[in-house]
Design an enzyme around this catalytic site. Sequence first.
Site, short mmCIF file in Angstrom:
data_model
loop_
_atom_site.label_atom_id
_atom_site.label_comp_id
_atom_site.label_asym_id
_atom_site.label_seq_id
_atom_site.Cartn_x
_atom_site.Cartn_y
_atom_site.Cartn_z
N ALA A 233 -5.93 15.72 4.01
CA ALA A 233 -4.94 15.72 5.09
C ALA A 233 -3.83 14.72 4.81
O ALA A 233 -4.06 13.65 4.21
CB ALA A 233 -5.62 15.38 6.41
N THR B 117 -4.21 6.06 3.59
CA THR B 117 -2.86 5.95 4.13
C THR B 117 -2.49 4.47 4.25
O THR B 117 -3.29 3.59 3.98
CB THR B 117 -2.76 6.59 5.52
OG1 THR B 117 -3.39 5.73 6.49
CG2 THR B 117 -3.43 7.96 5.55
N LYS C 257 -5.26 -1.62 4.94
CA LYS C 257 -5.64 -2.96 5.39
C LYS C 257 -5.47 -3.16 6.90
O LYS C 257 -5.99 -4.13 7.46
CB LYS C 257 -4.78 -4.02 4.68
CG LYS C 257 -4.71 -3.90 3.18
CD LYS C 257 -3.72 -4.89 2.60
CE LYS C 257 -3.48 -4.65 1.13
NZ LYS C 257 -2.77 -3.39 0.86
N LEU D 57 -11.39 -5.11 -7.65
CA LEU D 57 -12.22 -6.28 -7.92
C LEU D 57 -13.29 -6.46 -6.84
O LEU D 57 -13.04 -6.21 -5.66
CB LEU D 57 -11.36 -7.54 -7.98
CG LEU D 57 -10.29 -7.57 -9.08
CD1 LEU D 57 -9.46 -8.84 -8.97
CD2 LEU D 57 -10.93 -7.47 -10.46
N ASP E 87 1.96 -8.58 3.11
CA ASP E 87 0.82 -7.95 2.44
C ASP E 87 -0.21 -9.00 2.04
O ASP E 87 -1.41 -8.83 2.25
CB ASP E 87 1.31 -7.17 1.22
CG ASP E 87 0.18 -6.49 0.48
OD1 ASP E 87 -0.48 -5.62 1.08
OD2 ASP E 87 -0.09 -6.85 -0.69
N LYS F 76 -4.14 -9.72 3.56
CA LYS F 76 -5.32 -9.89 2.71
C LYS F 76 -6.02 -11.21 3.00
O LYS F 76 -7.25 -11.29 3.04
CB LYS F 76 -4.91 -9.82 1.24
CG LYS F 76 -4.42 -8.44 0.80
CD LYS F 76 -3.93 -8.45 -0.64
CE LYS F 76 -3.47 -7.06 -1.07
NZ LYS F 76 -2.95 -7.03 -2.46
N GLY G 231 -1.73 -0.96 -8.77
CA GLY G 231 -1.70 0.35 -9.41
C GLY G 231 -2.57 1.33 -8.69
O GLY G 231 -3.68 1.00 -8.23
#
Length: 799
Positions: A487, A537, A561, A595, A661, A665, A780
């Site tokens: 979707a 997404t 996230k 990781l 970002d 995290k 990546g």
Amino acid sequence: MKILKFGGKSLANGKGIKNTIQIITEKAKKQEHIAVVLSARGNATDELLEMLEKAAQKESYHEQFTAFKAYQSQIDRSQDFSEEFSTLENIFQGVSLLGDYSEKIRDQVASYGEIISAKLVTHLLKKEGVNAHFTDTRNLIKTDNTFGNARPLELISKKNIINHFKSHNGTTVNIVTGFIGSNENNETTTLGRNGSNYTAALLANFLDAEEMQNYTHVDGIFTANPEWVPDAKKITELSFTEANELATFGANILHAKTIVPLLEKNIPLRILNTFNSADKGTVVTHKTKKGIKSISVSDHVALINIEGRGLLGQVGIDARIFKTLGENNINVSIISQGSSERGIGLVIAAEKASKAVSALEKEFENEFYTKDVNKISVTSDVAVISIIGQDLSKFHKPYNALIKNQIIPILFNNTISGKNVSLVVKKSQLYKAINVIHGQIFGISKKINIAVFGKGLVGGTLLNQIIQSKNDILEKNNIKLTVFAVADSQYVYLDKNGIDNQWEEAFLKEKTAYTLQQIIDYANTHHLENLIAVDATASKDFIHNYISLVTNGFDLVSANKIANTVEYSFYKMLRKELKKHQKNYLYETNVGAGLPLIDTIKLLHKSGEKIKKIRGVFSGSLSYIFNTFSVEDVSFSSVIQQAENKGYTEPDPREDLSGNDVARKLLILARELDLQHEFSDIIIQNLLPAHLQSISVEQFKTNIKDLDQTYQLIKQNQQENHVLRYVGDLSTETGVLEVKLISTPSNSALGQIKGSDSIFEIYTEAYTDQPLVIQGAGAGAAVTARGVFGDILRLTEKL
């Protein structure tokens, strides 16, 4: 002698009757000593009883009767059934006039299915040169007067059968009517459900047969019904005891009464396929082997619940229940009750439910008046799943698998031997429950059904990785990965059998607009088990679907996230729902891409190791930007462009350059350590000047060179042998979370990373001077997708 029995599908017009005649003819020509017992052809019995009921209701049955006669005569019109058809017509007319019929009339009508079947097969065999003899068991098997489920009188029946076969032996092939007999007044009786198998077993016993061969439409007994469980495997050998258990708990291919006559004389029973003569089928003997044999189902049942506070501590309630049901000829297959007898559950045949409730209400009339009994109710949408050979000590595995798939058994019991377990489940969950149990106990490939939301860089790469790896995973780990839904924000492509290499083309051709509920309903409609929803997404809105997915049976894997960084109240509510529904939520890629960072921190934290500080380069995108900018003679804006071209940055690079970002995290790790921080608590150094923060993406890219002078000066003003790094810093001792640009020695751990690597330094009580370091590729689509894939595989071990 061998007794051959052919079922209704084996005698149906077309390939069935043709194969049956061929099998009998070949055996006769080989001079095998055989007798043949036949069921009614096709659906003849059901049709006859349906017409009888129509006649009693004064409804028209004539059109159906005309079709019945045409079908029965179609194979060979030279066989005259005028006497049988005339008798049936007279009975129907009489019943229509009276508006009612007795059980005796019902048996008489039902008997004509077998009579017509045996006469036709005898006629067809004679045309093939076989010395066939029509044998009417009403002249041989004598029974009591219980119409509908008569009990054979063994001594006289055995004598009649032995004498008959003495008179018709040698090259004669007796074609015997199954299912029927007669009482001492020569009135037609029937032997009950699957009575033709019982007839064959009685003949085998009385004639000391070498083997009974039951020809059906399947290759034998399977670990489950192949029509319900595609992975079901054929069982080559079965014991009489196990076969009896299977029959008792609903295996349609057998009847419980069939086993006893064979067991008495140790006569093997072989289940064969009329439509696949090369297969050797399943043989049932006295030999017993350990282990689970099969899963059988009874879905024509009802659950009777008797509840009342006055039952507490009263002795003999169950005795009254069984006495009442026994007097009304109602059998109980399962009973469940507490030691207090406050509530009692009974499983009985569905068609007897109304009668049972009426009888019990009458029996406990006084208790209703005194309010000692407050309810006798029926739950009709239930089914019984029986696991034959299941040791109760190992039952936790299939039971846990059911719970994880949100299938809660209503009740369960086990036999005294502890080797057979029965579960009562909702009928709507039956198909899924059988497949879940079957996959768990027989070691058949575990089925994992995945819905992927987001088919961009990460999502698309993940889908291709799953497709490329699924065969190896099936072969090595016995896990079958099926992506049933792909979707984007507007459309979905659904395929219960799973997507393939052409999924992108299929999505374009077959996509439909959707709501989340439609995907949930699709999974339920197709009984998909072990559900995983993958959020690939970056949507702020999609995370609000998480709780709905969890409550509807999905485990979660997310590269997004946002769910872990929105307000803390949502963070806690999601985990409360996960715990309530026993669901998992994996999001390893939220911080370190591929990781093993979050798992490591969770393990340290749960083990009691106090984590004092976490510091590192959290962003693969910014790692690449500053690694390159620090050592090469290039402009800052050109490095950003390089990172974007390589797919390291978000479509809007400001999402990375703003520090948001990295901050998200950092917040995720803080919450893993039970710090109840909000995003607003984080000190963030935005790498962008104010005038570049609020303009459009296009304008930003036009003016991106405004950054060059500033960062060139920062670079030049460093100490010698230092490099720039954009780091996240978390201190559990001070509670401070900070995101900032620093200059660090080039020979330090942070200074030595290359390319788009991320690095994390974890300082604990044990790792005070030399931190635990986790380093590797941090950006990546392929790396992130591989991390998501890893979470999916970790989940499969838990499901």
